[in-house]
Design a protein around this motif. Structure first.
Motif, PDB file in Angstrom:
ATOM      1  N   UNK A  70       0.827  -1.201   0.000  1.00  0.00           N
ATOM      2  CA  UNK A  70       0.000   0.000   0.000  1.00  0.00           C
ATOM      3  C   UNK A  70       0.863   1.252   0.000  1.00  0.00           C
ATOM      4  N   UNK A 129       2.173   2.024  -3.397  1.00  0.00           N
ATOM      5  CA  UNK A 129       1.164   2.588  -4.303  1.00  0.00           C
ATOM      6  C   UNK A 129       1.026   4.090  -4.071  1.00  0.00           C
ATOM      7  N   UNK A 133      -6.262   6.018 -14.866  1.00  0.00           N
ATOM      8  CA  UNK A 133      -7.330   5.166 -15.388  1.00  0.00           C
ATOM      9  C   UNK A 133      -7.987   5.766 -16.625  1.00  0.00           C
ATOM     10  N   UNK A 154     -15.624   8.658 -13.991  1.00  0.00           N
ATOM     11  CA  UNK A 154     -16.027   7.661 -12.997  1.00  0.00           C
ATOM     12  C   UNK A 154     -14.882   7.313 -12.056  1.00  0.00           C
ATOM     13  N   UNK A 155     -13.656   7.624 -12.467  1.00  0.00           N
ATOM     14  CA  UNK A 155     -12.516   7.264 -11.618  1.00  0.00           C
ATOM     15  C   UNK A 155     -12.231   8.301 -10.543  1.00  0.00           C
ATOM     16  N   UNK A 183     -13.741  10.699  -7.516  1.00  0.00           N
ATOM     17  CA  UNK A 183     -14.890  10.610  -6.610  1.00  0.00           C
ATOM     18  C   UNK A 183     -15.810  11.817  -6.812  1.00  0.00           C
ATOM     19  N   UNK A 214       0.102  10.253   2.533  1.00  0.00           N
ATOM     20  CA  UNK A 214       1.447   9.680   2.423  1.00  0.00           C
ATOM     21  C   UNK A 214       2.532  10.548   3.058  1.00  0.00           C
ATOM     22  N   UNK A 235     -15.387   2.743  -9.967  1.00  0.00           N
ATOM     23  CA  UNK A 235     -14.040   3.108 -10.403  1.00  0.00           C
ATOM     24  C   UNK A 235     -13.319   3.990  -9.391  1.00  0.00           C
ATOM     25  N   UNK A 236     -14.080   4.903  -8.751  1.00  0.00           N
ATOM     26  CA  UNK A 236     -13.379   5.809  -7.842  1.00  0.00           C
ATOM     27  C   UNK A 236     -12.891   5.101  -6.588  1.00  0.00           C
ATOM     28  N   UNK A 285     -11.648   2.029  -6.759  1.00  0.00           N
ATOM     29  CA  UNK A 285     -10.408   1.452  -7.283  1.00  0.00           C
ATOM     30  C   UNK A 285      -9.302   2.512  -7.309  1.00  0.00           C
ATOM     31  N   UNK A 286      -9.679   3.737  -7.728  1.00  0.00           N
ATOM     32  CA  UNK A 286      -8.697   4.823  -7.730  1.00  0.00           C
ATOM     33  C   UNK A 286      -8.158   5.068  -6.326  1.00  0.00           C
ATOM     34  N   UNK A 300      -7.928   3.026  -3.911  1.00  0.00           N
ATOM     35  CA  UNK A 300      -7.006   1.947  -3.540  1.00  0.00           C
ATOM     36  C   UNK A 300      -5.665   2.158  -4.246  1.00  0.00           C
ATOM     37  N   UNK A 301      -5.724   2.536  -5.529  1.00  0.00           N
ATOM     38  CA  UNK A 301      -4.498   2.738  -6.298  1.00  0.00           C
ATOM     39  C   UNK A 301      -3.679   3.900  -5.756  1.00  0.00           C
ATOM     40  N   UNK A 302      -4.348   4.826  -5.071  1.00  0.00           N
ATOM     41  CA  UNK A 302      -3.624   5.960  -4.489  1.00  0.00           C
ATOM     42  C   UNK A 302      -2.845   5.546  -3.252  1.00  0.00           C
ATOM     43  N   UNK A 303      -3.045   4.311  -2.817  1.00  0.00           N
ATOM     44  CA  UNK A 303      -2.330   3.831  -1.643  1.00  0.00           C
ATOM     45  C   UNK A 303      -2.951   4.290  -0.344  1.00  0.00           C
ATOM     46  N   UNK A 304      -4.239   4.590  -0.359  1.00  0.00           N
ATOM     47  CA  UNK A 304      -4.899   5.000   0.877  1.00  0.00           C
ATOM     48  C   UNK A 304      -5.122   3.771   1.758  1.00  0.00           C
ATOM     49  N   UNK A 305      -5.054   3.950   3.076  1.00  0.00           N
ATOM     50  CA  UNK A 305      -5.359   2.823   3.958  1.00  0.00           C
ATOM     51  C   UNK A 305      -6.810   2.398   3.760  1.00  0.00           C
ATOM     52  N   UNK A 312     -14.428   7.390   0.924  1.00  0.00           N
ATOM     53  CA  UNK A 312     -14.829   7.237  -0.473  1.00  0.00           C
ATOM     54  C   UNK A 312     -16.068   6.359  -0.622  1.00  0.00           C
TER      55      UNK A 312
END
Lengths: 354, 307
Positions: free
Chosen positions: A107, A110, A118, A123-124, A126, A142, B204-205, B207-208, B210-215, B223
């Motif tokens: 994590x 990432x 994406x 939709x990606x 929020x 981070x 999708x958001x 997934x985004x 998660x991809x951002x590395x958020x806990x 979200x």
């Protein structure tokens, strides 16, 4: 302790030491991913190998269902699990196998060291948070930055990716931006912590053609500036040509051909690649019927035996139905090696030279 | 926004007039209120006529309605047959109903959303199946059955709670009626939450995020939940309007002297003033609650703008 360790390696990676010149930034070895569904096991990725160096762009080309997105999601560690499982292989990123790391360590990688852009930015992103909040979140989570500092950074990022009036627009919501601007925000978000690797999953598919070019240009500029590795996932041969250094063509979860970008266009060494290239409309063939690869992509629950492309291949012989072709090193007709070229076809010689 | 609110408030006027008139006419159509006044005995015609005249019941319906509306705008909701002004009855009844509504609403929010999140996040597992079955059972059983059964078990057999609510309705004694009143809505809230959570967790958001590395915790709260709760809060808002309208069945079972109780008394005795007065207030409460929900919706979802 974990935080410090990752930050130290992040700094080392950014320094572009001699080390990162030699070893690839990312090396995917024999990666296998499957989806365990109610109807059976779908083998989405079946032994994929590729590598990306700092500053290099690898394009992964393929149809829907070829495993191009799934393999990159496995690299990011954002595979929906269940049903998706990485069942084998290694993902070596800056010298460590990501598949052996704990979830928490992955994590922290990432967003900071590798980021993803994406396809559909609307939709990606929020819908209920402002773009400023979503950009600032990277710094807040981070880096532990304060709220006001994070917002300042968000404005800087938006300016960096060419969004006009960033100071006012930082408080707006994603739906208040145009498609191109939204994709710029996606890019800004991926870029926020200056990662070493960016994976862009069809970043321009949802955009119209003029905006596509702008976004690709921006991406290429930023990549050069920060010397990032870039994996560009696409099904659009036109997008690839200008920005990629090398291409990997995927079919049914396997890489069927790899080549430096211009060589691939000039001399494809796999019948599937050739079929793709032949199906691009060309001005000098105006009025003729456009070529199309016959048949449909294979059902991943029942991949054909032998070479997965054999039912659609114009060159298929008996051996193609029984034996899976390995990735042959492609050479000139006289046997002189061709750097970085490979083809998973029993008849690669006939395809490229015949 | 301001214009929108004004427009909505203006729209309430015809709704208000329409509903009050319909209620007025319906109570009138029930039969002779003076006859009901005397119970089973036949009234003395002279006395009945005198009462009619006193209460203005000898006028045509439309005149009675007109007189009544005149009273409303001067803050007089009329007088109940027992001589108490209806406003006084409302003053007695409303605090109790509000307390009960508050208790029920708290149950709905905490248990309903809690169960919904639990089952939404663990779709297909045991917890999810359990919650789905439980809510289905609760939805299928009528409130009065749940009410009497729980009253018997907790109040009478095990003695864990008050079987009926004493005067003054302390919060403690409202816990059992509160959960009975909340039960069906609670089940709907749980199911709605589950559905939206399950739907949005594939968005999708997310997934985004998660991809951002958020806990994971942040992904879920900032979200996933933030988006999933929008329809749930809308439902809860409408339901709060309904709860404030009192609960005929629950209040009867537990002998709670709230709005539902007095309304019931009014209907039984064909007490036009009481019934129309109470319903009028309920209509206003409901309309306002709906307006609030619509406004809240715009606050929660920035994509919605009213002009």
């Amino acid at each position: 302790m974990g935080i410090h360790a990752t930050e130290v390696t992040a700094e080392a990676g950014r320094g572009r030491t001699a080390d990162s010149e030699d070893a690839p930034l990312l090396q995917v070895k024999n990666l296998q991913v499957e989806f365990r569904t109610r109807d059976g096991v779908a083998k989405a990725v079946n032994g994929v190998n590729y590598s990306v160096r700092a500053g290099e762009t690898l394009a992964i080309l393929g149809e829907s269902g070829s495993g191009k997105s799934v393999s990159s999601q496995a690299v990011m560690g954002i595979l929906d699990s269940p049903p998706g499982f990485v069942t084998g292989g290694e993902i070596v990123f800056k010298g460590q196998d990501l598949l052996k790391l704990s979830n928490e360590k992955r994590r922290k990688i990432r967003g900071t060291q590798m980021a993803m852009i994406f396809q559909d930015a609307l939709s990606s992103l929020n819908p209920v948070h402002t773009v400023g909040t979503q950009l600032g979140e990277m710094f807040r989570v981070h880096r532990g930055t304060s709220k006001s500092e994070a917002k300042k950074k968000a404005v800087e990022l938006m300016e960096r990716v060419g969004i006009p009036a960033a100071k006012e627009r930082v408080n707006q919501y994603p739906h208040q931006f145009s498609g191109g601007m939204r994709q710029r925000i996606m890019i800004a978000m991926a870029l926020a912590l200056e990662p070493d690797l960016i994976i862009a999953d069809e970043p321009t598919t949802a955009l119209d053609v003029t905006v596509q070019a702008q976004v690709m240009e921006l991406l290429a500029d930023l990549q050069a500036e920060y010397n990032m590795g870039l994996i560009l996932i696409t099904h659009d041969l036109g997008v690839v040509a200008d920005v990629a250094d090398k291409i990997a063509v995927m079919y049914a979860g396997r890489i069927v051909e790899t080549a430096p970008v211009h060589e691939l266009y000039k001399r494809p060494a796999h019948p599937y690649t050739r079929g793709l290239l032949d199906s691009i409309p060309r001005l000098d063939q105006k009025g003729q019927e456009l070529y199309a690869i016959k048949g449909l992509p294979p059902n991943l629950l029942r991949i054909p035996s032998g070479c997965a492309f054999n039912p659609r291949c114009p060159m298929a012989q008996e051996i193609c139905r029984t034996e899976v072709p390995p990735l042959h090193a492609v050479t000139e007709a006289d046997g002189a090696p061709l750097e970085g070229r490979g083809s998973a076809c029993h008849f690669w010689k006939e395809t490229i030279h015949g | 926004m301001g214009r929108y609110v004004i427009r909505r408030l203006l729209q309430m006027i015809p709704v208000f007039i329409g509903t009050t008139f319909i209620i007025f006419a319906m109570v009138h159509a029930l039969g002779d209120p003076v006859a009901a006044f005397f119970g089973d005995k036949a009234p003395d015609p002279a006395a009945a006529a005198q009462i009619r005249q006193q209460l203005g019941l000898d006028n045509p319906l439309i005149v009675q309605y007109g007189n009544y509306m005149k009273g409303i705008f001067s803050g007089n909701l009329g007088t109940a047959f027992n001589g108490q002004p209806v406003t006084d009855l409302l003053k007695i009844a409303y605090p109790t109903t509000l307390k009960l509504a508050l208790v029920a609403f708290t149950f709905e929010v905490i248990i309903g959303i809690g169960l919904g999140v639990l089952s939404g996040m663990r779709r297909g597992r045991l917890a999810d199946t359990g919650v789905m079955m439980m809510t289905l059972i609760v939805i299928s059983i009528p409130t009065f059955v749940i009410g009497y059964v729980l009253q018997y078990l907790f109040g009478v057999k095990w003695g864990l709670a008050d079987a009926t609510v004493p005067p003054g309705a302390p919060f403690q004694s409202l816990l059992l009626p509160g959960i009975v009143l909340a039960s069906v809505s609670l089940a709907y809230v749980a199911r709605l939450t589950r559905t939206t959570i399950a739907e949005n967790s594939k968005a999708d958001y997310v997934r985004t995020a998660v991809a951002k590395g958020l806990p994971r915790r942040r992904v879920v709260t900032h979200h996933l939940l933030r988006n999933s709760l929008i329809p749930v809060i809308t439902f809860l808002g409408t339901d709060l309007g309904a709860l404030m309208g009192g609960a005929l069945v629950t209040e009867r079972i537990f002998n709670i002297h709230g709005v539902g109780y007095y309304l019931y008394q009014g209907i039984v005795h064909q007490d036009t003033s009481t019934v129309v007065g109470f319903v009028t207030v309920l209509v206003i409460v409901f309309l306002l609650a709906n307006l609030l929900v619509d406004l809240l919706y715009a606050v929660l979802d920035p994509r919605i703008r009213y002009a």
